[in-house]
Design an enzyme around this catalytic site. Structure first.
Site, mmCIF file in Angstrom:
data_model
loop_
_atom_site.group_PDB
_atom_site.id
_atom_site.type_symbol
_atom_site.label_atom_id
_atom_site.label_comp_id
_atom_site.label_asym_id
_atom_site.label_seq_id
_atom_site.Cartn_x
_atom_site.Cartn_y
_atom_site.Cartn_z
ATOM 1 N N GLU A 141 0.819 -1.330 0.238
ATOM 2 C CA GLU A 141 -0.112 -0.339 -0.134
ATOM 3 C C GLU A 141 1.167 1.079 -0.288
ATOM 4 O OE1 GLU A 141 -2.899 -0.120 3.227
ATOM 5 O OE2 GLU A 141 -3.977 -2.077 2.350
ATOM 6 N N GLU B 44 -5.016 -8.736 0.281
ATOM 7 C CA GLU B 44 -6.267 -8.564 2.038
ATOM 8 C C GLU B 44 -6.889 -8.486 1.699
ATOM 9 O OE1 GLU B 44 -4.164 -5.314 4.404
ATOM 10 O OE2 GLU B 44 -2.367 -5.832 3.493
HETATM 11 C C1 BGP Z 1 -4.466 -1.924 5.413
HETATM 12 C C2 BGP Z 1 -3.301 -2.615 6.046
HETATM 13 C C3 BGP Z 1 -2.978 -3.815 6.416
HETATM 14 C C4 BGP Z 1 -4.133 -3.529 8.057
HETATM 15 C C5 BGP Z 1 -5.769 -2.634 7.155
HETATM 16 C C6 BGP Z 1 -6.548 -2.612 8.339
HETATM 17 O O1 BGP Z 1 -4.217 -0.616 4.193
HETATM 18 O O2 BGP Z 1 -2.454 -2.836 5.314
HETATM 19 O O3 BGP Z 1 -1.748 -4.057 7.628
HETATM 20 O O4 BGP Z 1 -4.138 -2.530 9.143
HETATM 21 O O5 BGP Z 1 -5.050 -2.064 6.305
HETATM 22 O O6 BGP Z 1 -6.449 -1.468 8.094
HETATM 23 P P1 BGP Z 1 -6.335 -1.347 9.695
HETATM 24 O O7 BGP Z 1 -5.906 -1.597 10.736
HETATM 25 O O8 BGP Z 1 -6.402 0.650 9.374
HETATM 26 O O9 BGP Z 1 -8.196 -0.880 9.762
#
Ligand code: BGP
Length: 480
Positions: free
Chosen positions: A167, A379
């Site tokens: 990201e 993800e």
């Molecule tokens: C993405 C990231 C992850 C994870 C996920 C959930 O942006 O790659 O590392 O954190 O989001 O986000 P959050 O933890 O802000 O809910």
């Protein structure tokens, strides 16, 4: 007839990131990262949470990977902490760091789980921040390359799937535009685009070097893709969507896949005087690397709506919901270009993230039409409050529902011609959510810890058993 078909050898997976699970932040020679430092600034994270202990995966990785094997996971995506390999970002290698990741990789392979390695998931050696402000300097390109090449030499024969940057759009936007992530800077855009340009070159040189070293595995970047819908058929809103896509999606996707920035977005930045500066060989390097990537990695959580935003309209600096109090997040946008109001047809999570399974199909179709590349969903998942019952069970039916609907949509995309190699849920065990503490849970495995304390014991949620059946039946169980 089974309606939901996935390819043979489809990689059913789950993903994590070093800072969010490992803990052991100052153990076995690990250096300090930008995140180790940032979370110590009061007010930056929910209740001041840190990854000092996280969910202690560093000491419990065998237990966690055994649970993955019990579930039947086909791939495990995890990241390597640069600071364990090079505590100072460069210089002398820390053997203990290499040994730790070698053990993780071997543990996965022992159970037939394909390791998928993210080289950079946001934890930058603090030493490089102090020396030259990290990604703000072109010096990062060679240091990144040196770090990545060390990983290729050490693990290149065992690891067949590599993700260069996680990201890039998010860590740069939150780091340099809205100041919510390290280095916590507000910028008029000039540095933001230069930081991105430097990151693109680090990615590109890494991809080229991987091939030059003779490896034949798969390599690409993972992008946080938020597909967009226009608010309505008013041409001014349609154009706001077109501009949004160029500035927020294709700026990254086109560069990874074509090695070029979208033209209209570039013109817009040039007029504002904030376009990135190219050095002589940059264009050539970026284009050469684009030809060598094997897939487009996508992290998908939500879609958005685009509406024209007047010059005196909302800015990118709205409050983000980091508490789980529904409705506390604010609408953001770029004055004169677009804003992103709520989608009235869709529900949201407690953290105000829009839930939209169709968005997953939409983006697969978009990538397929525009780039003809295979896709890895690196993800996708639901952050929610979970409740552990007295008998220790966790009935997370909302998570099952979320993943089920997204998988159905993914199966439709495959049926419509998209080549999808893998689907990784975020996440396997519960873990630290960067800004939202431990209460925003994503895992199939509940970890007994809150913002302050906990036993760190692991408990399987209902979703664990459900995803196990999905994997066992290669998706057929979605029909049930
Ligand atoms: C993405 C990231 C992850 C994870 C996920 C959930 O942006 O790659 O590392 O954190 O989001 O986000 P959050 O933890 O802000 O809910």
């Amino acid at each position: 007839m089974n309606k939901y078909k996935f390819p043979e050898n489809f990689l059913w997976g789950s993903a994590s990131a070093a800072y969010q699970i490992e803990g052991a932040y100052n153990i076995d020679g690990k250096g300090m990262s930008n995140w180790d430092k940032f979370v110590r600034i009061p007010g930056k994270t929910f209740k001041g949470t840190t990854g000092d202990i996280a969910v202690d995966h560093y000491h419990r990785y065998k237990e966690d990977i055994a649970l993955m094997a019990e579930m039947g996971l086909k791939t495990y995506r995890f990241s390597i902490a640069w600071t364990r390999i090079y505590p100072q970002g460069k210089g002398e290698v820390n053997q203990k760091g290499l040994e730790f990741y070698e053990s993780i990789i071997d543990e996965c392979l022992k159970y037939g789980i394909e390791p998928m390695v993210t080289i950079y998931h946001w934890d930058l050696p603090q030493a490089l921040v102090e020396e030259y402000n990290g990604f703000e300097s072109r010096k990062i390109i060679d240091d990144f390359l040196n770090y990545a090449e060390t990983l290729f030499r050490a693990f290149g024969n065992k690891v067949k799937y590599w993700i260069t940057l996680n990201e890039q759009n998010i860590f740069t936007s939150l780091g340099w535009l809205t100041a919510q992530h390290p280095p916590g800077k507000f910028d008029d855009g000039k540095m933001f685009y230069q930081v991105n340009h430097n990151a693109f070159l680090a990615h590109a040189k890494t991809v080229l070097s991987y091939r030059k070293m003779g490896f034949t595995g798969k390599i690409g970047a993972s992008f946080a893709y938020t597909p967009s819908y226009p608010l309505d058929c008013n041409p001014i809103n349609i154009m706001s969507k077109v501009n949004y896509d160029d500035l927020k999606n294709f700026w990254w996707l086109d560069m990874y896949a074509y090695g070029e920035y979208p033209r209209a977005a570039m013109k817009y930045l040039e007029k504002k005087g904030i376009a990135p500066v190219f050095y002589e060989d940059d264009a050539e390097i970026l284009k050469a690397a684009a030809k060598e990537i094997s897939f487009m990695g996508v992290n998908y959580y939500q879609s958005c709506v685009c509406e024209y935003n007047p010059l005196d309209g909302v800015t990118p600096y709205g409050t983000m919901n980091t508490t789980g109090i529904k409705g506390s997040g604010q609408i953001t946008g770029i004055p004169g270009v677009y804003k992103n109001p709520q989608n009235k047809f869709l529900k949201t999570t407690d953290w105000d993230w829009t839930i939209d399974p169709v968005g997953l199909k939409y983006l697969c179709r978009e990538i397929t039409s525009r780039y003809r590349l295979p896709i890895i969903i690196s993800e996708n998942g639901l952050g929610a409050f979970d409740k552990q019952e007295d008998d220790k069970s966790i009935h997370d039916i909302y998570r099952i529902e979320y993943i089920k609907e997204h998988l159905k949509s993914l199966a439709e995309a495959i049926d419509e011609g998209c080549e999808v190699l893998a689907y990784c849920t975020w996440s396997f065990t519960d873990l630290l959510s960067w800004l939202n503490g431990y209460q925003k849970r994503y895992g199939f495995v509940y970890v007994d810890r809150n913002e302050e304390t906990g036993s760190l014991n692991r408990y399987k949620k209902d979703s664990f058993y459900w995803y196990k059946k999905i994997i066992e039946t290669n998706g057929e169980f979605l029909e049930k």
